[in-house]
Design a protein around this motif. Structure first.
Motif, mmCIF file in Angstrom:
data_model
loop_
_atom_site.group_PDB
_atom_site.id
_atom_site.type_symbol
_atom_site.label_atom_id
_atom_site.label_comp_id
_atom_site.label_asym_id
_atom_site.label_seq_id
_atom_site.Cartn_x
_atom_site.Cartn_y
_atom_site.Cartn_z
ATOM 1 N N LEU A 189 -8.634 -9.685 -9.253
ATOM 2 C CA LEU A 189 -7.536 -9.919 -8.288
ATOM 3 C C LEU A 189 -8.064 -9.734 -6.869
ATOM 4 O O LEU A 189 -8.738 -8.742 -6.565
ATOM 5 N N ARG A 190 -7.808 -10.661 -6.017
ATOM 6 C CA ARG A 190 -8.339 -10.610 -4.651
ATOM 7 C C ARG A 190 -7.658 -9.520 -3.824
ATOM 8 O O ARG A 190 -6.505 -9.155 -4.063
ATOM 9 N N ARG A 191 -8.430 -9.064 -2.841
ATOM 10 C CA ARG A 191 -7.871 -8.028 -1.954
ATOM 11 C C ARG A 191 -6.642 -8.542 -1.187
ATOM 12 O O ARG A 191 -5.711 -7.787 -0.922
ATOM 13 N N SER A 192 -6.654 -9.827 -0.819
ATOM 14 C CA SER A 192 -5.497 -10.392 -0.109
ATOM 15 C C SER A 192 -4.244 -10.360 -0.972
ATOM 16 O O SER A 192 -3.129 -10.174 -0.467
ATOM 17 N N ASN A 193 -4.428 -10.518 -2.287
ATOM 18 C CA ASN A 193 -3.272 -10.452 -3.184
ATOM 19 C C ASN A 193 -2.728 -9.027 -3.276
ATOM 20 O O ASN A 193 -1.516 -8.812 -3.348
ATOM 21 N N ILE A 194 -3.630 -8.056 -3.294
ATOM 22 C CA ILE A 194 -3.198 -6.647 -3.293
ATOM 23 C C ILE A 194 -2.410 -6.344 -2.022
ATOM 24 O O ILE A 194 -1.342 -5.718 -2.048
ATOM 25 N N GLN A 195 -2.942 -6.805 -0.900
ATOM 26 C CA GLN A 195 -2.260 -6.574 0.386
ATOM 27 C C GLN A 195 -0.894 -7.246 0.411
ATOM 28 O O GLN A 195 0.095 -6.653 0.855
ATOM 29 N N ARG A 196 -0.834 -8.465 -0.106
ATOM 30 C CA ARG A 196 0.435 -9.197 -0.122
ATOM 31 C C ARG A 196 1.460 -8.487 -1.009
ATOM 32 O O ARG A 196 2.646 -8.442 -0.691
ATOM 33 N N GLN A 197 0.999 -7.915 -2.097
ATOM 34 C CA GLN A 197 1.908 -7.247 -3.018
ATOM 35 C C GLN A 197 2.620 -6.077 -2.338
ATOM 36 O O GLN A 197 3.832 -5.907 -2.476
ATOM 37 N N PHE A 198 1.875 -5.262 -1.600
ATOM 38 C CA PHE A 198 2.493 -4.106 -0.948
ATOM 39 C C PHE A 198 3.355 -4.517 0.249
ATOM 40 O O PHE A 198 4.358 -3.860 0.554
ATOM 41 N N LEU A 199 2.976 -5.602 0.911
ATOM 42 C CA LEU A 199 3.847 -6.115 1.976
ATOM 43 C C LEU A 199 5.179 -6.589 1.399
ATOM 44 O O LEU A 199 6.243 -6.365 1.992
ATOM 45 N N ILE A 200 5.121 -7.241 0.262
ATOM 46 C CA ILE A 200 6.350 -7.707 -0.384
ATOM 47 C C ILE A 200 7.217 -6.520 -0.803
ATOM 48 O O ILE A 200 8.436 -6.537 -0.662
ATOM 49 N N GLU A 201 6.559 -5.466 -1.323
ATOM 50 C CA GLU A 201 7.326 -4.273 -1.699
ATOM 51 C C GLU A 201 8.041 -3.676 -0.488
ATOM 52 O O GLU A 201 9.201 -3.256 -0.577
#
Length: 384
Positions: A286-298
């Motif tokens: 899983l890309r780091r950008s996806n991890i970042q996007r996940q927490f922004l969405i939360e």
């Protein structure tokens, strides 16, 4: 999410309370003293105090009739302003006065509250109504006989005897301490003039002021008349509104900071507790950008849910509180207290909701960045 909801509720209640205060002050001033638009001779506002009789409008004209027939105009009346001395027995006090058309003033001055006696009547031309403070300073009551003295247009002194028909109060105690009103026929006789200084226009709704003002200036601008809206005649209201808007801005800033700190703290704790999960996800590709996007969405979801709950609760609470009423003591410059309410405004509620979502997204920037920059090996050790 709880902090977001409480912040939105606080902003809706505080902002709605201030909006109601400003609306009440605005409408009271308009409906007791100045109307929505005043028509006068050009230059009267700047030079009329020194030479008031050089800026008189005609007693009756086709322009006045045409303006009164506009569909947005609820009422229109002439006023003749003057000042002088009022005396009763050995007591003499200075006053500011308005000669008014009694029948039309029932609509134009609906917020002028008669505390005792009666309002002016066109059938009783030798009557006067006094501000409650002025009557107290002079020591007169309803039914007393007073003498009004003023300087005439020719520079002489004239006087008329009037009976006090009633006492009134407005939102401004300073005005009540010095003001009186008489039928305009009596004012003209006292000053030995014809005509009036202003025509006061009352509209169906305050929101129509700009539209009607544009029509008046476009259609009748060549008639040597000046049209002045209420907001250019109320320096006190303008300064009060500016002060309150800055206070609401500070409240927004404080609530925004509280939301940012609360959501940021929650997400950072979430990141620390889920280090193993984050490390596993990145190890699986899983890309780091996806991890970042996940927490922004939360963070955004927390803002959306908290903002929606806060907006609903805020509207319900403001409706309930307005139904009960908020007893308020007399404000500075006022004589009596009042019952306040909280104004429900969709723009205010929407603004509070947007603030909640925006600050929640901002609060998620650092935690999401921290989560996406974790070293995979260190994150996987958290599973042990």
């Amino acid at each position: 999410m709880t902090a977001v909801a409480f912040g939105v509720v606080a902003l809706v209640l505080a902002g709605g309370f201030i909006d109601w205060l400003l609306m009440a002050l605005r409408e009271s001033t308009i409906n007791a003293q100045i109307g929505h638009v005043q028509v006068m001779r050009p230059g009267y506002r700047d030079k009329g105090l020194g030479d008031p009789f050089n800026y008189l409008l005609p007693e009756a004209s086709s322009e006045q009739a045409a303006i009164a027939e506009m569909p947005e105009v609820k009422a229109m009346g002439a006023r003749l302003s003057f000042s002088g001395l009022i005396s009763q027995g050995e007591a003499t006090v200075a006053f500011i006065g308005d000669g008014v058309e009694p029948d039309k003033e029932r609509l134009l001055s609906s917020a002028l509250h008669i505390t005792s006696g009666e309002a002016l009547s066109s059938a009783d031309t030798r009557s006067v109504i006094l501000g409650k403070g002025l009557a107290a300073n002079l020591g007169v009551q309803v039914g007393s006989t007073v003498v009004l003295m003023a300087t005439t247009a020719s520079g002489g002194i004239n006087a008329v005897e009037c009976r006090v028909r009633g006492l009134f109060v407005t939102a401004s105690k300073a005005y009540d301490d010095a003001a009186l009103r008489v039928p305009i026929a009596t004012a003209r006789k006292l000053l030995k003039v014809a005509g009036s200084h202003v025509w006061v226009i009352l509209l169906d709704h305050t929101e129509q002021t700009s539209e009607v003002l544009e029509k008046l200036r476009a259609q009748r601008g060549a008639a040597a008349l000046e049209f002045v809206p209420w907001n250019e005649l109320t320096d006190y209201y303008n300064k009060t509104a500016s002060l309150f808007k800055r206070q609401v801005g500070i409240i927004r800033l404080i609530i925004g900071l509280l939301i940012v700190l609360s959501i940021s703290n929650t997400l950072i704790m979430n990141v620390m507790e889920r280090r193993g999960e984050i490390g596993t996800a990145m190890a699986l590709g899983l890309r780091r950008s996806n991890i970042q996007r996940q927490f922004l969405i939360e963070g955004a979801v927390l803002g959306l849910l908290g903002g929606a709950i806060g907006a609903i609760v805020g509207v319900l609470l403001s409706t309930l509180i307005s139904w009960i009423g908020i007893p308020m003591p007399p404000a500075p410059g006022m004589e009596s207290g009042y019952t306040a309410e909280i104004l429900n405004s969709w723009s205010l509620t929407a603004g509070a909701f947007v603030l909640a979502v925006a600050t929640s997204v901002i609060a998620g920037l650092y935690p999401s960045f921290k989560a996406s920059r974790m070293i995979i090996v260190d994150a996987l050790r958290a599973n042990r």
